[in-house]
Design a protein around this motif. Structure first.
Motif, PDB file in Angstrom:
ATOM      1  N   GLU A 101      -7.461   0.346   3.853  1.00  0.00           N
ATOM      2  CA  GLU A 101      -7.613  -0.879   3.257  1.00  0.00           C
ATOM      3  C   GLU A 101      -7.158  -2.078   4.446  1.00  0.00           C
ATOM      4  O   GLU A 101      -7.448  -3.145   4.470  1.00  0.00           O
ATOM      5  CB  GLU A 101      -6.861  -1.187   2.069  1.00  0.00           C
ATOM      6  N   LYS A 141      -7.993 -11.598  -0.536  1.00  0.00           N
ATOM      7  CA  LYS A 141      -7.307 -10.706  -0.112  1.00  0.00           C
ATOM      8  C   LYS A 141      -5.867 -11.129   0.087  1.00  0.00           C
ATOM      9  O   LYS A 141      -4.916 -10.515  -0.655  1.00  0.00           O
ATOM     10  CB  LYS A 141      -7.773  -9.700   1.023  1.00  0.00           C
ATOM     11  N   ASP A 180      -9.653  -3.795   7.772  1.00  0.00           N
ATOM     12  CA  ASP A 180     -10.654  -5.015   7.616  1.00  0.00           C
ATOM     13  C   ASP A 180      -9.620  -6.236   8.118  1.00  0.00           C
ATOM     14  O   ASP A 180      -9.936  -7.318   7.732  1.00  0.00           O
ATOM     15  CB  ASP A 180     -10.981  -5.298   5.982  1.00  0.00           C
ATOM     16  N   ASN A 181      -8.563  -5.969   8.601  1.00  0.00           N
ATOM     17  CA  ASN A 181      -7.437  -6.984   8.825  1.00  0.00           C
ATOM     18  C   ASN A 181      -7.957  -7.760  10.311  1.00  0.00           C
ATOM     19  O   ASN A 181      -6.891  -8.674  10.863  1.00  0.00           O
ATOM     20  CB  ASN A 181      -6.022  -6.590   9.158  1.00  0.00           C
ATOM     21  N   LEU A 196       0.697  -1.202   0.110  1.00  0.00           N
ATOM     22  CA  LEU A 196      -0.140  -0.022   0.033  1.00  0.00           C
ATOM     23  C   LEU A 196       0.916   1.237  -0.075  1.00  0.00           C
ATOM     24  O   LEU A 196       0.607   2.170  -0.748  1.00  0.00           O
ATOM     25  CB  LEU A 196      -0.925   0.019   1.035  1.00  0.00           C
ATOM     26  N   TYR A 253      -4.640   4.598   5.603  1.00  0.00           N
ATOM     27  CA  TYR A 253      -4.453   3.283   4.961  1.00  0.00           C
ATOM     28  C   TYR A 253      -5.912   2.356   5.381  1.00  0.00           C
ATOM     29  O   TYR A 253      -5.698   1.218   6.286  1.00  0.00           O
ATOM     30  CB  TYR A 253      -3.433   2.590   5.641  1.00  0.00           C
ATOM     31  N   GLY A 292      -7.025   3.089   9.041  1.00  0.00           N
ATOM     32  CA  GLY A 292      -7.896   3.721   8.341  1.00  0.00           C
ATOM     33  C   GLY A 292      -7.601   5.483   8.397  1.00  0.00           C
ATOM     34  O   GLY A 292      -7.618   6.418   7.526  1.00  0.00           O
ATOM     35  N   LYS A 347       0.696   4.155  -2.656  1.00  0.00           N
ATOM     36  CA  LYS A 347       0.028   5.477  -2.612  1.00  0.00           C
ATOM     37  C   LYS A 347       1.273   6.244  -2.743  1.00  0.00           C
ATOM     38  O   LYS A 347       0.846   7.695  -3.033  1.00  0.00           O
ATOM     39  CB  LYS A 347      -0.447   5.237  -1.014  1.00  0.00           C
TER      40      LYS A 347
END
Length: 349
Positions: free
Chosen positions: A269, A335, A272-273, A192, A267, A263, A196
């Protein structure tokens, strides 16, 4: 004298058509008997002890979670529920044992996260996938976080990224094991950052065999940063050798409200970890058995005493039904399979 012989009277069963009909009737009877016995077994389930396979050694949080759940399931099912530890090759030894077990509901698997769904990508000669398991439901959620040694001058993820590029040789970044979920979270973060910012995160991965040695190394300054599962120990070390800089979830932890989410720091993404702790049976387990176990898990997670015990273990109690648990696992497998391949961690089978 004329030889007069009576015509031979053939048994009706000796005719080809009759014989086939007789065979069909017998086979149908045997099938009906077998079906009736199978249905009776499913209705009477369980008629013997049930085993929950833990793919790690005794003493860890997953083992403790399994023992809390087993205690209540024993009362609900009316049979002993045994916790059996089968560690080795990450979690592959236990996962293989369950996938190969008879699908009758007497051998269950507890897992923290979806790793058993992509072990075929990272463990040589491991052929099983998520389709080889039947999720019964989720009972808890584990949260992971990023932390630094207290001497590191980075209190947020963007500051950590910046420091990794400025520091000669980069930063040493520990995880709880090669190809484990914390390692994959680090690889996801690296991907990421590159996507980014256009520049790589400059870190050296230092894997340890579990949480305790990784946390010890971080506190001692042997490494500068680490991806870790949340626990009371990690929380209590805040300001005492380590600094927690981001939790990988949508909301801040009530126990550490000062620590921002991934988030909030750019980050999302990684929000959801969180890892769902699931119980599964081998694929092919009869639907009535799965339904009975799912119902028992739901009842278990409504028990205030069970909820308290799990809270005391620093896991977040919940209940997620069978269908939703499968969707959660499928999403995670998709994922992290991409992360594994992008990071070059996949093995040749």
């Amino acid at each position: 004298m004329q030889d007069i012989r009576r015509p031979t009277m053939k048994s009706p069963h000796s005719r080809p058509g009759a014989r086939a009909l007789t065979r069909s009737i017998v086979l149908a009877g045997l099938f009906s008997l077998g079906l009736a016995q199978s249905q009776a077994a499913e209705t009477d389930y369980p008629r013997q002890p049930v085993s929950i396979i833990v793919p790690f050694a005794p003493g860890g949080s997953l083992d403790a979670t399994a023992r809390v759940i087993a205690e209540k399931l024993r009362d609900l099912l009316g049979q002993p529920v045994l916790v059996v530890n089968r560690p080795g090759a990450g979690s592959a030894v236990g996962a293989r044992y369950v996938a190969q077990a008879k699908p009758d509901g007497y051998t269950l698997f507890i897992a923290s996260g979806s790793a058993f769904g992509f072990l075929n990508l990272i463990v040589p000669n491991f052929e099983y996938q998520l389709k080889d398991y039947a999720p019964l439901g989720g009972v808890a959620v584990y949260t992971s976080l990023f932390a630094t040694n207290a001497s590191v001058q980075a209190k947020t993820l963007p500051e950590l990224v910046k420091l990794s590029r400025e520091r000669p040789g980069g930063l040493s970044f520990c995880t709880t094991g090669v190809s484990g979920l914390n390692h994959l979270q680090l690889e996801m973060f690296k991907g990421l950052v590159k996507a980014k910012t256009g520049t790589a995160l400059n870190v050296i991965h230092v894997p340890y065999n579990g949480v305790a040695p990784a946390l010890t190394a971080l506190k001692a300054g042997e490494v500068q940063a680490c991806a870790l599962p949340y626990s009371t120990i990690v929380r209590n070390f805040e300001g005492n050798g380590i600094h927690n800089i981001a939790v990988q979830r949508h909301e801040r932890l009530k126990a550490m409200p000062q620590v921002g989410t991934t988030g909030e720091q750019g980050y999302a993404e990684m929000d959801d970890n969180e890892q769902l702790v699931t119980l599964s049976a081998p694929a092919g387990t009869p639907a009535p058995v799965i339904a009975k176990l799912e119902s028992a898990l739901q009842t278990t997670m409504k028990d205030p005493e069970i909820v308290k015990k799990l809270n005391d273990l620093d896991v977040q109690p919940t209940f997620v039904g069978s269908a939703e648990a499968r969707k959660w696992l499928e999403k995670d497998v998709t994922k992290f399979s991409k992360v594994i391949k992008a990071a070059g961690l996949a093995v040749q089978q």
